[in-house]
Structure formats: structure tokens, C-alpha cells
Write a protein that holds these residues in place. Structure first.
Motif, PDB file in Angstrom:
ATOM      1  N   ARG A   8      27.345  45.689  -4.124  1.00  0.00           N
ATOM      2  CA  ARG A   8      27.602  45.789  -2.654  1.00  0.00           C
ATOM      3  C   ARG A   8      27.347  47.294  -1.976  1.00  0.00           C
ATOM      4  NH1 ARG A   8      28.169  40.316  -1.209  1.00  0.00           N
ATOM      5  NH2 ARG A   8      29.402  39.384  -2.429  1.00  0.00           N
ATOM      6  N   PRO A   9      25.959  47.649  -2.321  1.00  0.00           N
ATOM      7  CA  PRO A   9      25.609  49.182  -1.900  1.00  0.00           C
ATOM      8  C   PRO A   9      25.542  49.003  -0.287  1.00  0.00           C
ATOM      9  CG  PRO A   9      23.569  47.931  -2.539  1.00  0.00           C
ATOM     10  CD  PRO A   9      24.930  47.067  -2.854  1.00  0.00           C
ATOM     11  N   ARG A  10      25.549  50.150   0.185  1.00  0.00           N
ATOM     12  CA  ARG A  10      25.548  50.327   1.873  1.00  0.00           C
ATOM     13  C   ARG A  10      24.101  50.243   2.107  1.00  0.00           C
ATOM     14  NH1 ARG A  10      28.891  55.878   3.704  1.00  0.00           N
ATOM     15  NH2 ARG A  10      30.817  55.186   3.196  1.00  0.00           N
ATOM     16  N   GLY A  11      23.919  49.290   3.225  1.00  0.00           N
ATOM     17  CA  GLY A  11      22.531  49.027   3.642  1.00  0.00           C
ATOM     18  C   GLY A  11      22.030  47.752   2.985  1.00  0.00           C
ATOM     19  N   GLY A  12      22.881  47.059   2.136  1.00  0.00           N
ATOM     20  CA  GLY A  12      22.408  45.926   1.709  1.00  0.00           C
ATOM     21  C   GLY A  12      21.816  44.819   2.603  1.00  0.00           C
ATOM     22  N   GLY A  13      22.498  44.557   3.647  1.00  0.00           N
ATOM     23  CA  GLY A  13      21.960  43.706   4.504  1.00  0.00           C
ATOM     24  C   GLY A  13      20.585  43.951   5.181  1.00  0.00           C
ATOM     25  N   ILE A  14      20.356  45.279   5.514  1.00  0.00           N
ATOM     26  CA  ILE A  14      19.062  45.528   5.680  1.00  0.00           C
ATOM     27  C   ILE A  14      18.305  45.564   4.863  1.00  0.00           C
ATOM     28  CG2 ILE A  14      18.074  47.892   6.714  1.00  0.00           C
ATOM     29  CD1 ILE A  14      20.580  48.971   7.973  1.00  0.00           C
ATOM     30  N   LEU A  15      18.608  45.811   3.587  1.00  0.00           N
ATOM     31  CA  LEU A  15      17.370  45.810   2.614  1.00  0.00           C
ATOM     32  C   LEU A  15      17.120  44.139   2.284  1.00  0.00           C
ATOM     33  CD1 LEU A  15      16.053  46.701   0.215  1.00  0.00           C
ATOM     34  CD2 LEU A  15      17.620  46.561  -1.245  1.00  0.00           C
ATOM     35  N   ASN A  16      18.066  43.062   2.430  1.00  0.00           N
ATOM     36  CA  ASN A  16      17.571  41.910   2.624  1.00  0.00           C
ATOM     37  C   ASN A  16      16.585  41.396   3.550  1.00  0.00           C
ATOM     38  OD1 ASN A  16      18.982  40.660  -0.039  1.00  0.00           O
ATOM     39  ND2 ASN A  16      20.989  40.812   1.072  1.00  0.00           N
ATOM     40  N   PHE A  17      16.921  41.970   4.733  1.00  0.00           N
ATOM     41  CA  PHE A  17      15.881  41.850   5.791  1.00  0.00           C
ATOM     42  C   PHE A  17      14.542  42.270   5.689  1.00  0.00           C
ATOM     43  CE2 PHE A  17      14.079  43.320   9.761  1.00  0.00           C
ATOM     44  CZ  PHE A  17      13.862  42.032  10.301  1.00  0.00           C
ATOM     45  N   VAL A  18      14.673  43.429   5.025  1.00  0.00           N
ATOM     46  CA  VAL A  18      13.351  44.236   4.747  1.00  0.00           C
ATOM     47  C   VAL A  18      12.412  43.456   3.608  1.00  0.00           C
ATOM     48  CG1 VAL A  18      12.230  46.265   3.657  1.00  0.00           C
ATOM     49  CG2 VAL A  18      13.986  46.495   5.114  1.00  0.00           C
ATOM     50  N   LEU A  19      13.305  42.906   2.725  1.00  0.00           N
ATOM     51  CA  LEU A  19      12.408  41.899   1.758  1.00  0.00           C
ATOM     52  C   LEU A  19      11.842  40.635   2.422  1.00  0.00           C
ATOM     53  CD1 LEU A  19      15.300  42.370  -1.140  1.00  0.00           C
ATOM     54  CD2 LEU A  19      12.967  43.102  -1.086  1.00  0.00           C
TER      55      LEU A  19
ATOM     56  N   MET B 113       6.320  38.273   4.789  1.00  0.00           N
ATOM     57  CA  MET B 113       5.361  37.986   6.004  1.00  0.00           C
ATOM     58  C   MET B 113       4.185  38.542   6.181  1.00  0.00           C
ATOM     59  SD  MET B 113       8.686  37.247   8.694  1.00  0.00           S
ATOM     60  CE  MET B 113      10.221  36.291   8.026  1.00  0.00           C
ATOM     61  N   ILE B 114       4.114  39.806   5.394  1.00  0.00           N
ATOM     62  CA  ILE B 114       2.939  40.612   5.586  1.00  0.00           C
ATOM     63  C   ILE B 114       1.746  39.905   4.979  1.00  0.00           C
ATOM     64  CG2 ILE B 114       1.845  42.777   4.991  1.00  0.00           C
ATOM     65  CD1 ILE B 114       4.418  43.861   5.019  1.00  0.00           C
ATOM     66  N   PRO B 115       0.560  39.567   5.701  1.00  0.00           N
ATOM     67  CA  PRO B 115      -0.671  39.046   4.996  1.00  0.00           C
ATOM     68  C   PRO B 115      -1.113  39.772   3.952  1.00  0.00           C
ATOM     69  CG  PRO B 115      -0.942  39.065   7.303  1.00  0.00           C
ATOM     70  CD  PRO B 115       0.390  39.988   7.231  1.00  0.00           C
ATOM     71  N   GLY B 116      -1.410  39.239   2.880  1.00  0.00           N
ATOM     72  CA  GLY B 116      -1.894  39.739   1.461  1.00  0.00           C
ATOM     73  C   GLY B 116      -3.022  40.465   1.692  1.00  0.00           C
ATOM     74  N   ILE B 117      -3.999  40.147   2.804  1.00  0.00           N
ATOM     75  CA  ILE B 117      -5.229  40.801   2.817  1.00  0.00           C
ATOM     76  C   ILE B 117      -4.842  42.401   3.283  1.00  0.00           C
ATOM     77  CG2 ILE B 117      -5.624  39.892   5.193  1.00  0.00           C
ATOM     78  CD1 ILE B 117      -8.384  40.857   2.677  1.00  0.00           C
TER      79      ILE B 117
ATOM     80  N   ALA C  86       0.022  45.442  -8.013  1.00  0.00           N
ATOM     81  CA  ALA C  86      -0.443  44.707  -6.674  1.00  0.00           C
ATOM     82  C   ALA C  86       0.298  43.400  -6.711  1.00  0.00           C
ATOM     83  CB  ALA C  86      -1.909  44.632  -6.675  1.00  0.00           C
ATOM     84  N   ASP C  87      -0.008  42.429  -7.672  1.00  0.00           N
ATOM     85  CA  ASP C  87       0.597  41.183  -7.887  1.00  0.00           C
ATOM     86  C   ASP C  87       2.109  41.145  -7.971  1.00  0.00           C
ATOM     87  OD1 ASP C  87      -1.968  39.841  -7.749  1.00  0.00           O
ATOM     88  OD2 ASP C  87      -2.233  39.745  -9.846  1.00  0.00           O
ATOM     89  N   SER C  88       2.632  42.236  -8.386  1.00  0.00           N
ATOM     90  CA  SER C  88       4.094  42.045  -8.561  1.00  0.00           C
ATOM     91  C   SER C  88       4.724  42.381  -6.953  1.00  0.00           C
ATOM     92  CB  SER C  88       4.601  43.439  -9.120  1.00  0.00           C
ATOM     93  OG  SER C  88       4.257  42.862 -10.681  1.00  0.00           O
ATOM     94  N   THR C  89       3.851  43.006  -6.062  1.00  0.00           N
ATOM     95  CA  THR C  89       4.566  43.288  -4.885  1.00  0.00           C
ATOM     96  C   THR C  89       4.826  41.953  -4.208  1.00  0.00           C
ATOM     97  OG1 THR C  89       2.234  43.605  -3.932  1.00  0.00           O
ATOM     98  CG2 THR C  89       3.275  45.440  -4.854  1.00  0.00           C
ATOM     99  N   LEU C  90       3.931  40.815  -4.447  1.00  0.00           N
ATOM    100  CA  LEU C  90       4.295  39.437  -3.841  1.00  0.00           C
ATOM    101  C   LEU C  90       5.704  38.660  -4.568  1.00  0.00           C
ATOM    102  CD1 LEU C  90       0.617  38.076  -4.148  1.00  0.00           C
ATOM    103  CD2 LEU C  90       1.814  39.073  -1.892  1.00  0.00           C
ATOM    104  N   ALA C  91       5.935  39.311  -5.806  1.00  0.00           N
ATOM    105  CA  ALA C  91       6.906  38.411  -6.447  1.00  0.00           C
ATOM    106  C   ALA C  91       8.151  39.139  -6.346  1.00  0.00           C
ATOM    107  CB  ALA C  91       6.408  38.069  -7.996  1.00  0.00           C
ATOM    108  N   VAL C  92       8.224  40.375  -6.255  1.00  0.00           N
ATOM    109  CA  VAL C  92       9.444  41.134  -6.400  1.00  0.00           C
ATOM    110  C   VAL C  92      10.484  41.056  -5.196  1.00  0.00           C
ATOM    111  CG1 VAL C  92      10.640  43.506  -6.334  1.00  0.00           C
ATOM    112  CG2 VAL C  92       8.701  43.004  -7.968  1.00  0.00           C
TER     113      VAL C  92
END
Length: 274
Positions: free
Chosen positions: A97-108, A113-117, A142-148
Motif C-alpha cells: 500500500r504505497p502512497r500514490g498507489g491509486g494514481i499509479l493504477n490510473f497511469v497504468l 490507451m496510447i497508440p502503439g505507433i 519495447a514489447d515489454s512496455t505493452l505487457a507490463v
């Protein structure tokens, strides 16, 4: 009872028809891969390869094996990197339960939603300055950024359901956060590990945007670029082209069938709270 049986029969028939429509392109790909060149432009085409040939598959095994090997290395590398990054992050969000966990989930969520191109163009600029263009490690990152981001969300949901009493017992026995994660949490998260690994592998195996932008023209290219180049160079040999597509689809299909029960458990984890 008769009315209910008739309704079930109607739904079953509709489901079979829709399944047949969706699977027909797969069947046609297999059919064309076995069709000889002389029958390729036959009108009407044969619904079954009456004079089937394996020439297309022989061509694939002779010319496409390096691409398949590269895709396998990229896929496995993406799986390892994705699990190594997303599992500890999911554990931290679920249990520490770190601080800013909710914000991090929103960022994830927003990152997915960012287009791959757009991401590919950013990676191209970065790799150009770092000298990582046309490299397998660069494509794995680069491929890991889609899956992480997906992996972190899956691990967070799954690990949230692990009883806190188990973690408290490990802490009482003297285990720290890292030891608890490695010895208690990770073994219990097998379904989530399989789910994240499967999707990471499938995304990297089928990736074309990152591959076409970052490693096109290099010494080691994945199977998606192999099919792309093969179509351009042999646009009349459709049996070999379709045979390439069949061979490229087999690893993903086999892995998906073998891991489906783990995927079902991993994706639905955390959906219901006691």
C-alpha cells in the motif's frame, strides 16, 4: 421442458454457425497452404485440397526458421522482463500500500490507451541516440512496455486476494518483504504468472509495429517481418505464404490451449470479494 429444449437447440445452432464463420478464414488459410500452384487460380476454388502438397511447408522450413527462432527469443525475453517488473510492482500495490498507489493504477490504465505507433516513434528516437536500433534487446524492451501495465494490474488484482494472515505469519517467522514475496506470494500467484506470461508472449509474437519500426532491415527479424518480406518477394506463391502463416500461428495456439484454465483463473482473480 420441450420449450426449454427447443430454446437450447436454437442457441447451440446459432453458436455453431457463428463459430464456423469466425473459423472459416483459419480453415481457408490451411486449405490454401496445401493447394498446389497449378490449382491456385482455379474457379471456383476447391473447398478441400484434393491434390494436396506440402511444398509450401518445405519452403517455410527452409527459409523462415531464422525468423521463427528470433521471434521465440523475443517472446521469451519479453515474458521474463514483464514478469520480473510487473510481479513485484503488483505485490507492492496490493500488499504494501504505497502512497500514490491509486494514481499509479490510473497511469497504468492510461498507458494502455496510447497508440502503439506513437510509442514506436518515441522508441525510435531514443534508440537512435543510444545505438539500439535493429537489436533484439531493444525490441524486447519495447514489447515489454505493452505487457507490463497489463501485468501489474493482473498481479495487483490476484495478490489482493491472498490472505493477510499468511503474510503476517511469514513476518512473524522473520521473513522480510522480499522473502515473503519470493517464498509465499509468488508461488501462490501461479495463475497470474501464467496469464501475464501468456499475454506478454502473444503480444510480442504478433507485434508488427515495433518490429517494423525498430528492427526492420537488421540481421535478426521476427516472423511478422518475415511474412511481410515473404509476401513482397513471392506474391505468387500463396501456398508458401499461407503455410508461413499456419506455422507462425501454431506456437501461440498451442500455448493458449495448454494454459487456458490458468488464464481463466488469473483474469477473474479479484473480481469477487468474500
Amino acid at each position: 421442458m420441450n420449450r426449454r429444449t427447443g430454446r437450447t437447440w436454437w442457441k447451440t445452432t446459432l453458436g455453431l454457425l457463428l463459430t464456423a464463420v469466425m473459423l472459416f478464414p483459419v480453415y481457408w488459410m490451411l486449405n490454401v497452404s496445401l493447394t498446389p500452384d497449378r490449382d491456385m487460380r482455379k474457379s471456383p476454388p476447391d473447398l478441400f485440397p484434393a491434390h494436396g502438397t506440402l511444398d509450401g511447408y518445405r519452403t517455410v522450413l527452409h527459409e523462415q526458421l531464422p525468423y521463427l527462432g528470433t521471434s521465440l527469443v523475443i517472446g521469451l525475453g519479453t515474458v521474463v522482463l514483464t514478469v520480473a517488473l510487473s510481479a513485484p510492482a503488483g505485490y507492492a500495490l496490493a500488499k504494501l500500500r504505497p502512497r500514490g498507489g491509486g494514481i499509479l493504477n490510473f497511469v497504468l490504465l492510461a498507458a494502455q490507451m496510447i497508440p502503439g505507433i506513437i510509442m514506436a516513434m518515441g522508441f525510435y528516437a531514443i534508440y537512435l541516440s543510444l545505438g539500439l536500433l535493429q537489436s533484439v534487446p531493444g525490441l524486447i524492451v519495447a514489447d515489454s512496455t505493452l505487457a507490463v501495465p497489463f501485468g501489474v494490474l493482473i498481479f495487483t488484482a490476484f495478490m489482493s486476494g491472498i490472505p493477510g494472515e499468511l503474510l503476517q505469519a511469514a513476518k512473524t517467522d522473520g521473513a522480510g518483504a522480499l522473502r515473503t514475496f519470493w517464498s509465499v506470494v509468488l508461488p501462490m500467484s501461479r495463475n497470474a504468472v501464467v496469464t501475464v506470461s501468456l499475454f506478454a508472449f502473444l503480444w510480442s509474437w504478433s507485434d508488427f509495429v515495433f518490429a517494423g519500426t525498430l528492427v526492420n532491415g537488421g540481421a535478426h527479424e521476427p516472423i511478422t517481418l518475415g511474412i511481410y518480406h515473404y509476401i513482397g518477394n513471392n506474391n505468387q506463391e500463396w501456398n508458401a505464404i499461407m503455410a508461413t502463416a499456419v506455422v507462425a500461428s501454431l506456437p501461440a495456439a498451442v500455448i493458449l490451449v495448454l494454459a487456458q484454465r490458468y488464464v481463466a483463473a488469473g483474469v477473474t482473480a479479484g473480481a469477487v470479494k468474500d
